[in-house]
Design an enzyme around this catalytic site. Sequence first.
Site, PDB file in Angstrom:
ATOM      1  CE  LYS A  51      40.972  40.728  11.976  1.00  0.00           C
ATOM      2  NZ  LYS A  51      39.848  39.946  11.445  1.00  0.00           N
ATOM      3  CG  ASN A  75      35.483  34.872  10.387  1.00  0.00           C
ATOM      4  OD1 ASN A  75      35.715  35.754  11.224  1.00  0.00           O
ATOM      5  ND2 ASN A  75      35.215  35.139   9.116  1.00  0.00           N
ATOM      6  CG  ASN A 132      35.133  45.663   7.131  1.00  0.00           C
ATOM      7  OD1 ASN A 132      34.059  45.486   6.549  1.00  0.00           O
ATOM      8  ND2 ASN A 132      35.574  44.854   8.074  1.00  0.00           N
ATOM      9  CB  CYS A 135      32.845  43.352   9.858  1.00  0.00           C
ATOM     10  SG  CYS A 135      33.258  41.885  10.832  1.00  0.00           S
ATOM     11  CE  LYS A 170      36.040  42.634   2.307  1.00  0.00           C
ATOM     12  NZ  LYS A 170      37.148  41.928   2.954  1.00  0.00           N
ATOM     13  CB  ILE A 196      30.794  40.009  -1.223  1.00  0.00           C
ATOM     14  CG1 ILE A 196      31.138  38.527  -1.346  1.00  0.00           C
ATOM     15  CG2 ILE A 196      29.910  40.487  -2.330  1.00  0.00           C
ATOM     16  CD1 ILE A 196      29.921  37.589  -1.300  1.00  0.00           C
ATOM     17  CB  THR A 198      31.798  36.811   5.571  1.00  0.00           C
ATOM     18  OG1 THR A 198      31.665  37.785   6.593  1.00  0.00           O
ATOM     19  CG2 THR A 198      33.254  36.433   5.422  1.00  0.00           C
ATOM     20  N   GLY A 250      35.586  33.177  -2.321  1.00  0.00           N
ATOM     21  CA  GLY A 250      35.697  31.795  -2.765  1.00  0.00           C
ATOM     22  C   GLY A 250      36.771  31.509  -3.792  1.00  0.00           C
TER      23      GLY A 250
HETATM   24  C1  LIG Z   1      39.118  34.746   9.515  1.00  0.00           C
HETATM   25  C2  LIG Z   1      38.634  35.887   8.649  1.00  0.00           C
HETATM   26  C3  LIG Z   1      38.858  37.206   9.072  1.00  0.00           C
HETATM   27  C4  LIG Z   1      38.413  38.281   8.290  1.00  0.00           C
HETATM   28  N1  LIG Z   1      38.675  39.567   8.697  1.00  0.00           N
HETATM   29  C5  LIG Z   1      38.299  40.615   7.901  1.00  0.00           C
HETATM   30  C6  LIG Z   1      38.623  41.966   8.258  1.00  0.00           C
HETATM   31  O1  LIG Z   1      39.291  42.241   9.266  1.00  0.00           O
HETATM   32  N2  LIG Z   1      38.193  42.980   7.437  1.00  0.00           N
HETATM   33  C7  LIG Z   1      37.483  42.720   6.282  1.00  0.00           C
HETATM   34  O2  LIG Z   1      37.127  43.668   5.563  1.00  0.00           O
HETATM   35  N3  LIG Z   1      37.194  41.443   5.899  1.00  0.00           N
HETATM   36  C8  LIG Z   1      37.581  40.402   6.675  1.00  0.00           C
HETATM   37  N4  LIG Z   1      37.299  39.112   6.277  1.00  0.00           N
HETATM   38  C9  LIG Z   1      36.567  38.873   5.014  1.00  0.00           C
HETATM   39  C10 LIG Z   1      37.518  38.509   3.863  1.00  0.00           C
HETATM   40  O3  LIG Z   1      38.443  39.552   3.621  1.00  0.00           O
HETATM   41  C11 LIG Z   1      36.733  38.200   2.567  1.00  0.00           C
HETATM   42  O4  LIG Z   1      35.985  39.332   2.186  1.00  0.00           O
HETATM   43  C12 LIG Z   1      35.789  37.012   2.742  1.00  0.00           C
HETATM   44  O5  LIG Z   1      36.350  36.023   3.556  1.00  0.00           O
HETATM   45  C13 LIG Z   1      35.366  36.390   1.394  1.00  0.00           C
HETATM   46  O6  LIG Z   1      36.482  35.895   0.687  1.00  0.00           O
HETATM   47  P1  LIG Z   1      36.944  34.336   0.722  1.00  0.00           P
HETATM   48  O7  LIG Z   1      35.753  33.507   0.366  1.00  0.00           O
HETATM   49  O8  LIG Z   1      38.067  34.262  -0.277  1.00  0.00           O
HETATM   50  O9  LIG Z   1      37.401  34.079   2.130  1.00  0.00           O
HETATM   51  C14 LIG Z   1      37.729  38.023   7.058  1.00  0.00           C
HETATM   52  C15 LIG Z   1      37.525  36.694   6.634  1.00  0.00           C
HETATM   53  C16 LIG Z   1      37.974  35.630   7.406  1.00  0.00           C
HETATM   54  C17 LIG Z   1      37.760  34.220   6.916  1.00  0.00           C
END
Ligand SMILES: Cc1cc2nc3c(=O)[nH]c(=O)nc-3n(C[C@H](O)[C@H](O)[C@H](O)COP(=O)(O)O)c2cc1C
Length: 308
Positions: A51, A75, A132, A135, A170, A196, A198, A250
């Site tokens: 995290k 989220n 990061n 965000c 990132k 990527i 979100t 995804g």
């Molecule tokens: C609940 C949650 C918390 C996240 N926290 C972070 C974070 O602290 N730092 C970060 O760079 N990305 C964070 N992300 C983004 C994810 O690392 C990832 O880039 C994004 O969810 C896309 O991938 P996925 O579709 O597999 O979830 C978070 C995503 C989710 C769902």
Amino acid sequence: MNVLEPHEWRHKTIVAGTEWKNPVGTASGTFQLDACGDYYDVSQMGAICTKGVSPVPWEGNPSPRTAEGPSSMVNAVGLQNPGVDRYLVDELPRLKKLGAMVITNVAGHSDEDYAQVVEKLADSEADMLEINVSCPNVSHGGMSVGTDPVVLSRLIKHLRTLTDKPMIVKLSPNVTDIVQIAHAAVDAGADALSLINTLVGMRIDINTGKPIIANRTGGVSGPAIFPIALSFVWRVRQSIPNIPIIGIGGIDSGEKALEYLYAGANAVEVGAAALVDPTAPMRVARELDDLLDFRPELAAKLAKGQTW
Ligand SMILES: Cc1cc2nc3c(=O)[nH]c(=O)nc-3n(C[C@H](O)[C@H](O)[C@H](O)COP(=O)(O)O)c2cc1C
């Protein structure tokens, strides 16, 4: 839920000089040692990305912070974390003791925030740092840094002077031209890119007519973003042939991970799928290992730190 047995990996990858047992890592914010460590041996993942860690503890955003749908989740956790000092005495030593390859995700509200965290991590046991700058759920810093190539370049150039560790930047999909941002990060000294983070999105409660999450908008992840994220990876790879790329977005199967490798990624990270099924990152890694048995040309390139 089954506890997964160890596995003899046949296909490794190399990302910015670090050797991963397999090309699959966990994505930041979706891995918790206390929850996932019960389901699989974390040392068997390609990498564990933590995290986001900030200079001081952050409480994150008010609740509700998530809204789930059939193929996506939104989220706005807001980078809740215990701060870098606590991370250095608690989570990082525990992960390293278990033998994990650790990517520490770095969060900040300002250049100074990022610098403080990177300075503290410079002599730590973290194998790689993931900065990061993408965000969408924090009011200052975060995505705003990652959408302006000049601001991003200044930050990454400064962080580069503070650490010799492999530095992954990132990237955000919430930009007009991700290729321009990718070039800015690489020119400023990034050793690798991950993409990527979100996409900005929201959900509305049709009984109240109001947004479900308290922050109103949040970050969309999960299977719905897969084709979008894949195209971002492909576009950056077309423009920058040699930078290591970690594909994210995804992924919930070995087949989808394989598509990222064919799009030009050196490795992938699994995020939201792990919130549905904590074993998902390890399952994806095993499925991919089997698929790579039948793709020796791709597997050989990955093992040498090259891409498709
Ligand atoms: C609940 C949650 C918390 C996240 N926290 C972070 C974070 O602290 N730092 C970060 O760079 N990305 C964070 N992300 C983004 C994810 O690392 C990832 O880039 C994004 O969810 C896309 O991938 P996925 O579709 O597999 O979830 C978070 C995503 C989710 C769902």
